[in-house]
Structures are given as C-alpha cells and as structure tokens.
Design a protein around this motif. Structure first.
Motif, mmCIF file in Angstrom:
data_model
loop_
_atom_site.group_PDB
_atom_site.id
_atom_site.type_symbol
_atom_site.label_atom_id
_atom_site.label_comp_id
_atom_site.label_asym_id
_atom_site.label_seq_id
_atom_site.Cartn_x
_atom_site.Cartn_y
_atom_site.Cartn_z
ATOM 1 N N ASP A 1 0.722 -1.251 -0.015
ATOM 2 C CA ASP A 1 -0.058 -0.026 -0.184
ATOM 3 C C ASP A 1 0.938 1.150 0.227
ATOM 4 O OD1 ASP A 1 -2.042 -1.515 0.143
ATOM 5 O OD2 ASP A 1 -3.097 -0.928 1.986
ATOM 6 N N ARG A 2 0.372 2.370 -0.657
ATOM 7 C CA ARG A 2 1.130 3.496 -0.369
ATOM 8 C C ARG A 2 0.259 4.599 -0.687
ATOM 9 N NH1 ARG A 2 2.929 1.886 -5.987
ATOM 10 N NH2 ARG A 2 1.578 2.994 -7.332
ATOM 11 N N PRO B 1 4.446 12.689 -9.572
ATOM 12 C CA PRO B 1 3.268 12.459 -8.864
ATOM 13 C C PRO B 1 3.148 10.952 -8.691
ATOM 14 C CG PRO B 1 2.646 12.969 -10.930
ATOM 15 C CD PRO B 1 4.126 13.448 -10.716
ATOM 16 N N VAL B 2 2.726 10.151 -7.618
ATOM 17 C CA VAL B 2 2.495 8.876 -7.496
ATOM 18 C C VAL B 2 1.066 8.454 -7.124
ATOM 19 C CG1 VAL B 2 3.315 6.838 -6.148
ATOM 20 C CG2 VAL B 2 4.984 8.482 -6.732
ATOM 21 N N THR B 3 0.507 7.557 -7.707
ATOM 22 C CA THR B 3 -0.773 7.226 -7.468
ATOM 23 C C THR B 3 -0.939 6.112 -6.238
ATOM 24 O OG1 THR B 3 -1.489 6.975 -9.908
ATOM 25 C CG2 THR B 3 -2.977 5.717 -8.287
ATOM 26 N N GLY B 4 -1.711 6.701 -5.416
ATOM 27 C CA GLY B 4 -2.098 5.800 -4.220
ATOM 28 C C GLY B 4 -2.504 4.741 -4.458
ATOM 29 N N VAL C 1 -7.769 -3.441 -5.392
ATOM 30 C CA VAL C 1 -7.385 -2.448 -4.907
ATOM 31 C C VAL C 1 -8.167 -0.896 -4.989
ATOM 32 C CG1 VAL C 1 -4.900 -3.175 -4.950
ATOM 33 C CG2 VAL C 1 -5.764 -1.891 -6.907
ATOM 34 N N LYS C 2 -7.856 0.031 -4.153
ATOM 35 C CA LYS C 2 -8.544 1.065 -4.383
ATOM 36 C C LYS C 2 -7.477 2.183 -4.504
ATOM 37 C CE LYS C 2 -11.150 4.994 -1.947
ATOM 38 N NZ LYS C 2 -11.679 5.285 -0.821
ATOM 39 N N LYS C 3 -7.339 2.915 -5.849
ATOM 40 C CA LYS C 3 -6.612 3.720 -6.326
ATOM 41 C C LYS C 3 -7.161 5.178 -5.994
ATOM 42 C CE LYS C 3 -4.436 0.658 -9.698
ATOM 43 N NZ LYS C 3 -3.842 0.556 -11.376
ATOM 44 N N THR C 4 -5.964 5.873 -5.700
ATOM 45 C CA THR C 4 -6.159 7.465 -5.476
ATOM 46 C C THR C 4 -5.193 8.129 -6.428
ATOM 47 O OG1 THR C 4 -6.755 6.938 -3.286
ATOM 48 C CG2 THR C 4 -6.583 9.158 -3.604
#
Length: 549
Positions: free
Chosen positions: A127-128, A147-150, A179-182
């Motif tokens: 997770d990140r 930027p990095v996608t969470g 997974v849930k991506k942000t």
C-alpha cells in the motif's frame, strides 16, 4: 418400471466410479473409484497447495503462501462430488449413456482470519499514500517531484478473490487482487506545465531591482530558497514567494542594506552613571516584505537579463530610538557593567572587536528577548571574523570566531547584574581561569546561544567598547533593583584531569585543570534588604593535559 431398471443399472455400473474424462485442476481422475480418486487427489493437490500463489497488488507483484492464507484442498469431498453418487436419478441414468465427466472444481477450505492476516501483511508491504506532484528548488535549479498514484489493498474483497483463484485451474498468470486507487490532483501534465511556464524561468537568471538610483541583485539561489509552488484546490501549481524571508536572506540582506538608507537610532553614552544623547535618530528608507514580493514576482516568468529588471518601492522608516523617546523608554542610567580581560592576540582583537561592534547600540524593548547569535551573526570571514582558538570536544582547536566567548561572558555578567531573565546560556566545557567561576558563557553558531528576556518593564540598550586586552559591556536603562550581588559557593564533586594526545595537525597544548561543580547565587537587593536569590549551577569537566609532543 423401465426407468427404475435403468436407475438400478446405473447405480450398479457407475455408482462408485468417477465418470471418465473428469479432471480436477487438470488432474485426471476419470474411471477411478471414489477412494482411488481421493488417494490421487491427496497426493497431487498437496503439491498444488504448497505452491505460492502469484498475485498483483495494483502495479506491484508478489506471492502469497496458500497455507499461511488459510487455504486448503479437501480431497475426500472433492472425490465424493466427482463420483456423482449423490446425484438425482436423472444424473445416474445419464451416466449410462455418457462417459464425459468434464472438469470439477476442488472443494476448498478457507480460514478467513488467516486469509485476512496474510493479506494485511501484503497490504502493509505494497500500500502507498498518494503523492502529489510538486516542484522544489536546489542550488538555484528547479527539480520536479513526479506524482505517485496511491493504492490500498481491499482486504475484505481480496479474501474471496484468493479463494476463487485457489479453486480454479492452476495457471502461471498472477491473480489480480482488488485495490482502491487514489489519483493525485497534481498530475504529471501539471508538473510539466509548471516547470515550463514558471519554475525554469524563475531561476533562469538573477533579478535586478532599482530604488533611489541604486540597484541590487536577487540571486537565483535566493529565489529558489524562498519560492514555492503549491497546488490550489484544483491541483494547479501556484507560485508563492516568501518576501519576509527573502528580505532577511543571508545573501540578499546586505545587498538591500547597501541600496537603501536604514534609519539610525539616537546615539547614547554614559556621563558618569547617567545617560546622555550624543546625536538624535534619523529616519531612513526601507523595503517591506510585500514591496519586495510585488517587485520580484512579475519578473520571475521573464527570461533574459534585461527583462528581469524592475523598480522596488520603499517607505520611510523611523528610528526606534530618538532623543525624545530615550527618556520615555527609560534609558536614563547605567544598570550594570562588566569588563572581561584577555591576553593580547591578533585574532582576539579582531574577533572580540567585531562582535562588540555588532552588539553596540542594541536596544531591547520591554518583553523582548535578545539573542547573541542573531545580533552578531555567523562567525565567518565574510562577516568580519578570523580564525582563532576555540574549545571543541573538550580540546583547544582553531576555527573562525575564536575569542568571541569573551564577549559572551561580558554580556552574561552584564545580564546577571542587571537582574534580567536568562533564556538560554551555557558555560565552557572546562573552566578557563580568567573568567569568574560559574559566571561565564560560550556560544556556538547553530547549537548554543546566549539569550535573555528584558523583564525590567523599561527598555535596555547595550553599549560596548573593546581594545586589545579587554571588552566592556554596559546595560543602560532603569534599575529594577537597588543592587544585584553574586555569592559563589565552594567547588564540589572535584575530578582530576587526565592526559590526552594532541591533534596530528595544528595541535594546541593545554595545561591540566580539575573538573568541579559550582553554584553561584544571584542575590536581589532592594532598600538594603534581600528580596530573592537565584542559583546558577555549573558543571566543569576536567581539562586534560595536552602536550603536543
């Protein structure tokens, strides 16, 4: 009667036999009895159960141990289902005319608690948090932070996904766990735009500002130190210049001072114990933080030296101290004074004289805190200091600003006998004989300061004078107490010194001296009576002998 006969015949001929062509995860068990099928499945499914399951968590790949995730095959139940012995009469009769059993899913057992534990461990690993794109500046250069996608593993949904994947036919393809991506609000496209339109141009060349026929330069390094690009509500990067910090920047402040006329305070001196004004204060011109920001910001997106030049507004600045305000502020008499002596040395004359020069005339308003380091600044050659002897790691060594602690000691004692509140101070690590025991101070840029708070209710001004063998620090203001006395206690916890080798290069010899504790009482007197006392406790380490031989 005919259907019944066929049903009985089906039970006799196929009741305990797995239909031909039946497979479980590619394992052929067709034509075997239920017990034979169970034995074969127990053997071959055991190997599959011990094989790590390849998974993906967003853009990361990993494996998970089925046993650790609470997954297992039930060979007995799988064999029982494969024989179709518990099927309805139509299935049994159908087996007489068809030999194609087809694939059968294995019966899977799952411990949900173990599965969640294994998946939670996987989540912690992969997770990140979403990272917004940004731009920073280093040594006058713009640097982008991509930027990095969470992503966050959905542990509850992944439990079922694991079971389904484990049940199905063995495959080399990894299982995609949910997974849930942000997504970041400030993405790569916005970073590229801000770099192109704002960041790179901002530090492409210095900015030149003019005022009153004079000019000064704002370097690209200073711009980078105080310019930030922060996302707004829509993720768009917006530049912001911290004019207040730019105004005080160590590189820019001298340039601004040279281009403007600072107000000058009234000059005071002592005539006996009373204060008199030698010359009145005069107004000057200053640049405010807002004016500096307003002048620099429009020039940052321009390129080329000529285009990056513009005016900056100034305002009239009144002196803090004038002839009229001196008495109103309470600057009327000598409050305290102390003279520290030292052996004549060229570096001491330079460094002590320079520190005294920078401190002289400092006005501390009621309630304000005065700082030695802020007033004197870093002891560098650019600031007028030279190399001299200092104490580092309990040994004498050479460094810029050696001898400045003599001025700190004089200030400390003037502070002590003025009765004002100490905020920060520290003694030398070992005792130096020319200073009073327990009443001396040292300073170190960035780590140890000498600070006091003016709690007298009136203003204080610090006057200094120095020559080749002494420095005197005097506090003028209004006495809060009739007298301040010092009472030194005996040395306690005495420890003998040792012997240490000196440095291979630039060794500085030192004589041995015992270490000890000492307490000095500051006694406040008013109307001939003791009002209160404050202890000042100091611990000196032994001064080891260094012979440099």
């Amino acid at each position: 009667m005919g259907a019944g006969a066929l049903y009985v015949a089906g039970l006799v001929l196929t009741g305990d036999e797995v239909p031909s062509g039946t497979t479980v995860r590619g394992i052929d068990i067709g034509g075997l009895s239920e017990s034979e099928a169970r034995t074969k499945l127990e053997k071959e499914l055991a190997a599959a159960a011990g094989t790590p399951l390849a998974v993906t968590i967003g853009d990361k790949k990993d494996t998970i141990d089925p046993a650790a995730a609470g997954l297992s095959f039930d060979a007995a139940k799988t064999a029982a289902e494969a024989t179709r012995s518990d099927k309805d009469p139509f299935t049994v009769i159908g087996n007489l005319f068809s030999s194609d059993g087809g694939p059968v899913d294995p019966v899977v057992g799952q411990d949900d608690d173990k599965a969640r534990t294994a998946l939670t461990t996987l989540a912690k690993k992969h997770d990140r948090t979403v990272r917004e794109g940004s731009i920073t500046f280093s040594q006058g250069r713009a640097e982008e932070v991509r930027p990095v996608t969470g992503q966050a593993l959905n542990v509850d949904d992944a439990v079922g996904t694991l079971r389904t994947a484990f049940t199905g036919t063995a495959s080399a393809a990894p299982v995609n766990l949910p997974v849930k991506k942000t997504e970041p609000k400030t993405g790569a496209e916005e970073i590229d735009r801000a770099m192109r339109e704002i960041a790179r141009p901002a530090v492409s060349d210095p900015v030149t500002l003019t005022t009153g026929g004079k000019q000064f330069t704002v370097t690209t390094g200073a711009i980078g130190r105080h310019l930030t690009l922060r996302p707004d509500g829509d993720g768009k990067l917006v530049p912001k210049l911290d004019g207040a910090k730019l105004l005080k920047d160590r590189v820019i402040a001298p340039n601004i001072a040279a281009a403007t006329e600072e107000p000058k305070d009234a000059v005071l001196r002592l005539n006996g114990a009373k204060v008199e004004v030698v010359s009145d204060g005069t107004p000057g011109q200053e640049i405010t933080a807002k004016a500096l920001t307003d002048a620099v910001m429009p020039l940052l997106t321009k390129e080329g030296t000529a285009a990056r030049t513009g005016p900056v507004a100034t305002v009239t600045a009144q002196p803090e101290l004038t002839r009229a305000s001196a008495a109103q502020l309470g600057l009327v008499e000598k409050v305290s004074s102390f003279t520290a002596t030292f052996e004549k040395a060229a570096y001491r004359s330079i460094n002590i004289g320079r520190a005294a020069e920078l401190i002289n005339g400092s006005t501390v308003m009621p309630g304000e805190t005065w700082s030695f380091n802020e007033t004197v600044g870093e002891r560098t050659k650019e600031n007028g200091f030279t190399d001299g002897i200092i104490i580092l790691n309990d040994k004498y060594t050479k460094a810029a600003g050696g001898g400045v602690s003599t001025v700190a000691t004089a200030v400390f004692n003037a502070m002590f006998f003025a009765g004002v509140k100490p905020v920060e101070y520290g003694a030398h690590s070992f005792y130096i004989e020319r200073y009073p025991e327990g009443r001396e101070a040292t300073v170190a840029w960035g780590s140890l300061d000498l600070r006091f708070k003016n709690d007298t209710g009136k203003a204080i001004q610090i006057l200094t004078s120095a020559n080749d063998t002494s420095v005197t620090v005097t506090f003028v203001g209004t006495k809060k107490y009739d007298e301040i006395k010092a009472e030194k206690g005996p040395r306690t916890n005495v420890k003998e010194p040792g012997t240490r080798p000196g440095a291979e290069k630039d060794c500085q010899p030192q004589t041995p001296l015992e270490g000890f504790d000492v307490t000095v009482q500051r006694i406040f007197m008013d109307n001939g009576q003791e009002v209160k006392r404050e202890p000042f406790k100091t611990r000196y380490t032994p001064r080891d002998e260094v012979t440099c031989d």
